[in-house]
Design an enzyme around this catalytic site. Structure first.
Site, short mmCIF file in Angstrom:
data_model
loop_
_atom_site.label_atom_id
_atom_site.label_comp_id
_atom_site.label_asym_id
_atom_site.label_seq_id
_atom_site.Cartn_x
_atom_site.Cartn_y
_atom_site.Cartn_z
CG HIS A 214 -1.90 -1.03 1.39
ND1 HIS A 214 -2.01 -1.81 2.52
CD2 HIS A 214 -2.87 -1.46 0.55
CE1 HIS A 214 -3.01 -2.66 2.37
NE2 HIS A 214 -3.54 -2.48 1.17
CE LYS B 28 -11.25 -7.22 1.44
NZ LYS B 28 -9.94 -6.67 1.11
NE ARG C 191 -2.61 -7.38 -4.20
CZ ARG C 191 -3.34 -7.51 -3.10
NH1 ARG C 191 -2.75 -7.81 -1.98
NH2 ARG C 191 -4.64 -7.37 -3.13
CB SER D 258 -4.05 -6.74 4.49
OG SER D 258 -3.69 -5.49 3.98
P1 ADP Z 1 -9.83 -3.47 -0.56
O1 ADP Z 1 -10.57 -4.19 0.51
O2 ADP Z 1 -10.52 -2.21 -1.03
O3 ADP Z 1 -9.35 -4.32 -1.70
P2 ADP Z 1 -7.10 -3.39 0.39
O4 ADP Z 1 -6.59 -2.67 1.59
O5 ADP Z 1 -7.01 -4.87 0.40
O6 ADP Z 1 -8.56 -2.88 0.21
O7 ADP Z 1 -6.36 -2.87 -0.90
C1 ADP Z 1 -6.47 -1.54 -1.32
C2 ADP Z 1 -5.84 -1.40 -2.69
O8 ADP Z 1 -4.44 -1.61 -2.59
C3 ADP Z 1 -6.35 -2.41 -3.72
O9 ADP Z 1 -6.40 -1.79 -4.98
C4 ADP Z 1 -5.29 -3.48 -3.71
O10 ADP Z 1 -5.23 -4.17 -4.95
C5 ADP Z 1 -4.05 -2.62 -3.49
N1 ADP Z 1 -2.97 -3.39 -2.90
C6 ADP Z 1 -3.00 -4.17 -1.81
N2 ADP Z 1 -1.78 -4.75 -1.59
C7 ADP Z 1 -0.98 -4.30 -2.59
C8 ADP Z 1 0.38 -4.55 -2.96
N3 ADP Z 1 1.14 -5.39 -2.27
N4 ADP Z 1 0.87 -3.92 -4.04
C9 ADP Z 1 0.09 -3.08 -4.76
N5 ADP Z 1 -1.20 -2.82 -4.49
C10 ADP Z 1 -1.73 -3.42 -3.42
#
Ligand code: ADP
Length: 170
Positions: free
Chosen positions: A19, A43, A99, A137
């Protein structure tokens, strides 16, 4: 000319280096980046929205202190429709990270739905950095639950918060 405001929404449960990479790169794409922490009860997050936003804020404070962006990155929380929040914030685009193949279908669907709901709002995708493309995460939480070392996936404040949270929920 109006300000180009970009929103980076997510659950951030918890914030990872993946992130953070998207925040740092996304902050250079417009005039202002808003990291939007979503309530996302669907979630069933481990951390409350307040805790998640606080962890994001302390990392964003460090990014802002380095003064690499023209306007400071903001951190806000929201519940409800992302398109409503984006309108309220005067945003022109949504930023998401991609990803591998697994993210594509969900992200493509979300971007299409958001476009249908708000035709002016574009979704911008940044490919995950080479070193972070497997960081999620969900895995970080699993590793922490089993006592593994998460220090290469999340910053120190997050690994400490994970430790405390897991102790408290035992
Ligand atoms: P959501 O529940 O909205 O998917 P996340 O916190 O899981 O929220 O992810 C937020 C955004 O960050 C999403 O677009 C996800 O694909 C991106 N993201 C999460 N981990 C990574 C990573 N390791 N590299 C790049 N983008 C990421």
């Amino acid at each position: 000319m109006s300000k180009k405001v970009i929103i980076y929404p997510g659950t951030f449960d918890p914030l990872t280096y993946g992130h953070i990479d998207i925040i740092e790169r996304g902050a250079k794409l417009g005039d202002q980046l808003i990291v939007a922490v979503s309530l996302n009860t669907g979630k069933q997050p481990l951390f409350s929205i307040k805790e998640r936003a606080a962890l994001v804020t302390s990392v964003v404070d460090q990014i802002n202190a380095s003064k690499k962006t023209s306007l400071p990155v903001l951190v806000k929380s929201f519940s409800g429709l992302l398109t409503d929040f984006a309108t309220e914030q005067g945003a022109n685009s949504i930023l998401r990270g991609l990803r591998a193949v697994a993210d594509f279908e969900y992200e493509f669907q979300m971007a299409s739905i958001n476009k249908r709901l708000h035709g002016e709002l574009e979704t911008i995708f940044l490919m995950a950095a080479e070193q972070q493309h497997f960081v999620a995460s969900r895995f970080v939480k699993e590793i922490a639950i089993f006592g593994g070392d998460v220090s290469s996936f999340v910053p120190q404040n997050v690994s400490l918060a994970l430790e405390l949270k897991l102790k408290a929920t035992k």
